[in-house]
Design an enzyme around this catalytic site. Structure first.
Site, PDB file in Angstrom:
ATOM      1  N   ASP A   1      47.343 -29.592 101.903  1.00  0.00           N
ATOM      2  CA  ASP A   1      47.284 -28.934 100.600  1.00  0.00           C
ATOM      3  C   ASP A   1      48.700 -28.729 100.067  1.00  0.00           C
ATOM      4  O   ASP A   1      49.415 -27.822 100.493  1.00  0.00           O
ATOM      5  CB  ASP A   1      46.565 -27.593 100.735  1.00  0.00           C
ATOM      6  CG  ASP A   1      46.319 -26.931  99.380  1.00  0.00           C
ATOM      7  OD1 ASP A   1      46.707 -27.518  98.352  1.00  0.00           O
ATOM      8  OD2 ASP A   1      45.737 -25.835  99.355  1.00  0.00           O
TER       9      ASP A   1
ATOM     10  N   ASP B   1      -4.344 -16.906 106.918  1.00  0.00           N
ATOM     11  CA  ASP B   1      -4.186 -18.127 107.725  1.00  0.00           C
ATOM     12  C   ASP B   1      -2.954 -18.107 108.623  1.00  0.00           C
ATOM     13  O   ASP B   1      -2.622 -19.108 109.254  1.00  0.00           O
ATOM     14  CB  ASP B   1      -4.151 -19.369 106.827  1.00  0.00           C
ATOM     15  CG  ASP B   1      -3.091 -19.293 105.746  1.00  0.00           C
ATOM     16  OD1 ASP B   1      -2.380 -18.272 105.676  1.00  0.00           O
ATOM     17  OD2 ASP B   1      -2.970 -20.254 104.963  1.00  0.00           O
ATOM     18  N   ASP B   2      -2.250 -16.979 108.688  1.00  0.00           N
ATOM     19  CA  ASP B   2      -1.084 -16.849 109.572  1.00  0.00           C
ATOM     20  C   ASP B   2      -1.484 -16.114 110.849  1.00  0.00           C
ATOM     21  O   ASP B   2      -2.055 -15.022 110.788  1.00  0.00           O
ATOM     22  CB  ASP B   2       0.046 -16.078 108.875  1.00  0.00           C
ATOM     23  CG  ASP B   2       0.649 -16.860 107.724  1.00  0.00           C
ATOM     24  OD1 ASP B   2       0.944 -18.050 107.919  1.00  0.00           O
ATOM     25  OD2 ASP B   2       0.812 -16.286 106.634  1.00  0.00           O
TER      26      ASP B   2
END
Length: 643
Positions: A26, A360-361
């Site tokens: 740099d 559904d978990d």
């Protein structure tokens, strides 16, 4: 400073402390910079030095290392280096280095520097050619190296699995599939949806103006659903319009979601009374667990087949001039969550001590060794196989000590955090809320976070927003309202994790009332046994709650409000507090006296008598947090004794 994302950035390979590093060259940096993780002989300076970097900003540096050895292509260089955490690079070669070893020549694919004379290692002074590396090449190498590590790790893991781990893997494979109606789905239960009035025809005209994109996506998606047996063409007199939504989640998935407006059908059908489990009751079940696994039922609702008589009720219309009905339980019906929760509860019955389902978990949780956890997980998988419940393999997460579930991150140390996506949704709301519907959604999102216990005294901050939701009040949004929303969003960015108490922890609640709002917090006193020291007790924050007094309650005296604040807080956490003794802390000595001395049952104090009877069911030890020497405490205690 340029970032690694800049395709023209220049990197060279250097070696520091026998470690190879991609150093960024740099020319805009005053001095060499190093990340603190590079172990150098850092010395704290009496005063900070200020350095300028490529973006023209100036930063203060406090630590410096002299004579840092930097090896490049087997040549030794030495340069002063400072410590900077925020550079974003492991090492930055600054102008002090480039001036010291000039001439510095930079080409397209190389740089040239003069290596210094060093007689101690027989190093001559000479110009050396140094090839450069671009960020894209660094990324390619990093990805390749990471991929090789992953493949090697998977190979090692597969060959080092125990018989139990292999059994879990094989059973998981057996119960997983991408098609919810695969032959593995042996469930024979047929779901019935019934009209309140069997003669009623529920037909909503479809006046939605569809785009060409809509038409193409409906054609493709519906053809795929027909092929899988999920839907079929219909001649039903019932109909609901279908459309696509593209909200935050859909944008992240890069796929729109088909939605059917079943509002009219939901009004016309009989509901399902089976309740979903409360989040707080779920957390109460899993407290003290140190191993977790999550399983996901593949397209859960679609694993339940509809009764032939119910299929016509689910008919929907979409372009191009199509009319379909569902063979399976569709999303959007008011009965669907209760029906599916009942289905899951029945299938997992008897496993409640280490397994629970929220729609559904599925969460498997144990306070045990990893092997014991896998044994329990295997029991759950075998139950799913027995009941014909199909799982999603890609969503299965096995034997973790930190896991995401229902918007929360559960950790084995008892801490819970909000998942980042919950806060992302809140951040999407503008400060200047546009209308009542948007305000309702904002407050709903905020309530979701508050219900988990993360927000302190949120009722006090939102009390002026709730009246704006009512259609009886003219809609008006001011700059002060925007400022308030902005403050709330900022507050939610920095939420501390909460501690989920273990069964053996001692619970403490603190309550307060202020004007027209009340608030409380739950703490757990955890006994720690640090090595080499005396045992100590640490109080850990579990959750907050707050609320607004009703218009009638706002007329109560200050003492009554303080008492009611304590009662409301205990009601909120009744399940946690009732089993064993806990401490109630209050800054109201009136509440302390209220808990210690019986009231006379007369008509002047009917409300207070009822409250005291309710108070008695809680095994609370009341503590006045300002201390026993407060003169007001003695006065009020005498007052209670005289009643």
């Amino acid at each position: 400073m340029k970032s690694k994302g800049n395709p023209n950035a220049t990197f060279i390979t250097v070696k520091i402390n026998d470690v190879f590093i991609n150093a960024y060259v740099d020319t805009g940096a005053t001095i060499c910079l190093a990340d603190p993780k590079i172990k150098l002989k850092w010395v704290k300076m009496e005063k900070p030095i200020k350095i300028s970097i490529a973006d023209k900003s100036v930063q203060e540096i406090w630590h410096r290392a002299e004579m840092v050895e930097i090896w490049i292509r087997n040549y030794k260089f030495v340069a002063a280096t400072v410590c900077q955490k925020s550079s974003g690079m492991d090492f930055v070669i600054g102008n002090n280095f480039l001036r010291l070893y000039q001439p510095f020549i930079q080409g397209l694919n190389y740089i040239k520097l003069r290596a210094p004379l060093d007689k101690d290692i027989n190093q001559p002074s000479k110009m050396i050619y140094i090839p450069v590396t671009t960020p894209s090449k660094i990324l390619q190498f990093a990805i390749l190296e990471k991929l090789q590590d992953i493949l090697f790790e998977l190979h090692v893991q597969e060959n080092s699995k125990t018989p139990l781990e292999l059994k879990v893997s094989s059973t998981l494979e057996e119960v997983c599939d991408e098609n919810p109606l695969d032959v593995k789905n042996t469930n024979t239960e047929l779901v019935k949806i019934e009209l309140i009035n069997p003669e009623k025809e529920v037909n909503v005209p479809n006046n939605i103006p569809y785009s060409l994109r809509d038409i193409n996506e409906f054609s493709q998606e519906c053809a795929d659903l027909v092929r899988k047996g999920i839907i079929e063409e219909s001649k039903s007199p019932h109909s609901a319009p279908a459309f696509y939504v593209e909200n935050h989640n859909e944008i992240k998935r890069k796929k729109r979601r088909m939605v059917i407006n079943y509002k009219a059908l939901n009004k016309a059908t009989i509901g399902n009374a089976h309740k979903l489990p409360r989040i707080d009751s779920i957390l109460t079940k899993v407290k003290g667990s140190n191993w977790f696994s999550t399983l996901d039922a593949k397209s859960g609702y679609w694993q339940l087949r509809l009764h032939p008589q119910s299929k016509p009720l689910t008919a929907f219309s979409c372009p191009p001039q199509k009319h379909y009905q569902w063979n399976v339980l569709p999303f959007g019906l008011k009965q669907a969550p209760g029906i599916y929760q009942n289905f899951m509860d029945k299938n997992l019955e008897g496993l409640e001590n280490f397994c629970l389902a929220y729609i559904d978990d599925i969460l498997v949780f144990t306070n045990s060794s990893r092997e014991e956890h896998l044994s329990k997980l295997l029991v759950v998988l075998e139950r799913c196989k027995e009941k014909g419940l199909i799982l999603s393999k890609k969503k299965a997460i096995i034997a973790r000590q930190t896991i995401d579930f229902l918007g929360l991150t559960l950790q084995e140390n008892g801490e819970i955090k909000l998942q980042p996506n919950v806060l992302e949704k809140l951040e999407l709301f503008p400060d200047a809320i546009e209308d009542r519907k948007q305000l309702q959604r904002f407050l709903g999102c905020l309530n979701y976070i508050a219900d988990k216990g993360f927000l302190k005294e949120i009722a006090k901050e939102t009390k002026n927003l709730y009246p704006k939701v009512s259609i009886t009040n003219p809609w008006h949004w001011s700059d002060l309202d925007s400022k308030l929303v902005n403050q709330i969003k900022k507050k939610c960015k920095d939420l501390s994790p909460l501690y989920f108490p273990k069964p053996e922890d001692y619970l403490i609640i603190e309550t307060d009332a202020s004007g027209d709002t009340w608030a409380g917090c739950l703490k757990a006193a955890e006994l720690l046994f640090p090595k080499g020291t005396k045992n100590k007790v640490v109080e850990r924050l579990c959750k907050y709650t707050s609320g607004i007094f009703s218009s009638a309650e706002q007329k109560y005296t200050v003492h009554e409000k303080e008492t009611l604040a304590a009662l409301k807080t205990m009601r909120k956490w009744k399940a946690e507090l009732l089993p064993k003794e806990f401490t109630l802390r209050t800054d109201s000595s009136y509440v302390t006296g209220f808990a210690r001395h019986n009231l006379k049952a007369n008509y002047n104090q009917g409300r207070l008598v009822r409250w005291q009877l309710e108070f008695l069911q809680y095994p609370a030890r009341v503590e006045y947090i300002k201390g026993e020497k407060n003169s007001l405490a003695d006065t009020l205690t005498r007052e209670w004794k005289q009643q």
